[in-house]
Design an enzyme around this catalytic site. Structure first.
Site, PDB file in Angstrom:
ATOM      1  N   LYS A  22      -0.413  -4.292  -3.414  1.00 38.72           N
ATOM      2  CA  LYS A  22      -1.828  -3.623  -3.113  1.00 38.72           C
ATOM      3  C   LYS A  22      -1.797  -2.234  -3.925  1.00 38.72           C
ATOM      4  O   LYS A  22      -1.239  -1.383  -3.163  1.00 38.72           O
ATOM      5  CB  LYS A  22      -2.010  -3.536  -1.637  1.00 38.72           C
ATOM      6  CG  LYS A  22      -3.275  -2.989  -1.296  1.00 38.72           C
ATOM      7  CD  LYS A  22      -3.645  -2.902   0.176  1.00 38.72           C
ATOM      8  CE  LYS A  22      -5.069  -2.361   0.667  1.00 38.72           C
ATOM      9  NZ  LYS A  22      -5.133  -1.207   0.310  1.00 38.72           N
ATOM     10  N   SER A  33       0.804  -1.295   0.010  1.00 39.51           N
ATOM     11  CA  SER A  33       0.009  -0.025  -0.012  1.00 39.51           C
ATOM     12  C   SER A  33       1.123   1.325   0.088  1.00 39.51           C
ATOM     13  O   SER A  33       1.493   1.291  -0.836  1.00 39.51           O
ATOM     14  CB  SER A  33      -0.987  -0.018   1.255  1.00 39.51           C
ATOM     15  OG  SER A  33      -1.904   0.989   1.155  1.00 39.51           O
ATOM     16  N   ASP A  86      10.376   5.345  -9.696  1.00 41.93           N
ATOM     17  CA  ASP A  86      10.258   5.655 -10.958  1.00 41.93           C
ATOM     18  C   ASP A  86      10.901   6.768 -11.529  1.00 41.93           C
ATOM     19  O   ASP A  86      11.207   7.240 -12.663  1.00 41.93           O
ATOM     20  CB  ASP A  86       8.633   5.690 -11.084  1.00 41.93           C
ATOM     21  CG  ASP A  86       8.014   4.319 -11.824  1.00 41.93           C
ATOM     22  OD1 ASP A  86       8.615   3.304 -11.468  1.00 41.93           O
ATOM     23  OD2 ASP A  86       6.851   4.533 -12.021  1.00 41.93           O
TER      24      ASP A  86
END
Length: 369
Positions: free
Chosen positions: A266, A241, A252
């Site tokens: 998740k 999460s 990223d």
């Protein structure tokens, strides 16, 4: 009946919370008055278009400062500490209040059936919350210093506690950092957004996609960065999460290398709604994508370099000290560059992986730890 209806949705995260469990969610309450805030109804704003203020979106928690003051679901919150809530979202409120632990807070409130507003000075009540951060500085054989930070969960203290640790470690001469998210199952989504901003400025963090295809993207703020030194994130199958939001954002954007093992996967976001009987409803309302557009739900995030953690798992306790000397930082960052980040890549540019996002890493690259 209600539980059966929710079960029919086929979503294991959507559920009813009894009153006692709903009230325990106050550990994620950064305002401290026991009221959930959300966007109110659009009102006529004249030439500037519709005006939307925040409103109290659910009955305040019984016995909370908001409830004792007589505030009710549907009340319009015109300002908080003198700052207009017009066009504010929940993240703006958190940014306004999370670093302020004053014992009171001022709400200017207008009842739905009234034309004028009234100011309420509310006591702030915070559940006794455990600091989720443990950290230390370790000197390496080559003379460098590694700042280690373990984040246990994303509660209302998470961002400030990580920031305090970073400031202290910076003052002690840390050359690089390890942020350990192993076993961190998440918590407050906004905590991940705030912590991302401690490491990079004005970069995409996450995109939220609702069930109708609507998309809202978030960026870090320009004035929150504490350090730009090399960073390693340590994840495992218990990292879920909010841990994955933070990992995806920093990875990223090529701001951090990932080590460990695949994260939980998740990629769904739940909202919490207070019900009239004092219980609560947790419902999945959206999914998120990492800055490169990757949906990690049921997939997880694969690290740049596999690091075996079994040697640590035999040491109980949140504040155990891993031997950071066994981490080969040169090898870790080389793997990151090879697998994901070219020198000129970022979440808004190109890389060897292109727009496809996070892919599998070559598993022969391993560190036993």
């Amino acid at each position: 009946m209600a539980r059966e209806l929710l079960k029919g949705l086929g979503d294991k995260y959507t559920r009813l919370l009894p009153t006692d469990l709903y009230q325990r969610l106050t550990k994620y309450d950064m305002v401290g008055v026991g009221a959930l805030l959300g966007p109110g109804p659009a009102q006529d704003g004249g030439a500037d278009g519709p005006t939307v203020y925040l409103q109290i979106g659910a009955p305040p928690i019984a016995g909370s400062p908001a409830a004792l003051a007589g505030l009710q679901k549907g009340d319009i919150v015109v300002s908080i500490n003198g700052a207009s809530t017009k066009k504010m979202n929940a993240f703006d409120v958190i940014e306004l209040t999370s670093n302020d632990r004053s014992p009171t807070i001022r709400f200017e409130v207008r009842k739905p059936d009234q034309a004028t507003s009234k100011e309420y000075v509310l006591d702030r009540k915070f559940e006794q919350i455990v600091n989720p951060v443990f950290y230390f500085l370790e000197k390496e054989k080559d003379g460098s210093s590694v700042g280690y930070i373990k984040l246990k969960e994303f509660n209302s203290l998470a961002k400030q506690s990580v920031k305090d640790a970073l400031v202290d470690l910076e003052s002690k001469g840390a050359d690089r950092y390890v942020l350990d998210l192993r076993g961190n199952g998440g918590g407050a989504f906004q905590g991940a957004i705030g912590i991302s901003g401690l490491f990079m400025k004005e970069q995409p963090i996450v995109s939220i996609v609702d069930g109708y295809g609507g998309r809202e993207s978030f960026k870090t703020l320009p004035d929150q960065v504490v350090t730009d030194k090399p960073l390693v994130l340590w994840v495992d199958g218990g990292s879920a999460s909010a841990s994955e939001v933070l990992s995806g954002a920093l990875h990223d954007n090529c701001r951090a290398a990932l080590v460990g093992s695949r994260s939980f996967g998740k990629g769904l976001i739940q909202a919490v709604y207070g019900l009239n009987d004092g219980s609560g409803l947790v419902m999945t309302v959206a999914r998120y994508e990492t800055p490169r557009g990757t949906d990690i739900n049921k997939i997880g995030i694969q690290p740049d370099l596999y690091v075996k953690s079994s040697a640590l798992e035999s040491i109980p306790g949140f504040d155990s000290r891993p031997d950071l000397g066994k981490l080969d930082f040169n090898k870790i960052f080389a793997a990151e560059r090879e697998q994901f980040c070219a020198a000129d890549s970022s979440a808004t540019g190109s890389s060897k992986r292109g727009a496809g996002g996070i892919e599998l890493v070559q598993q022969e690259k391993r560190l036993n730890f």
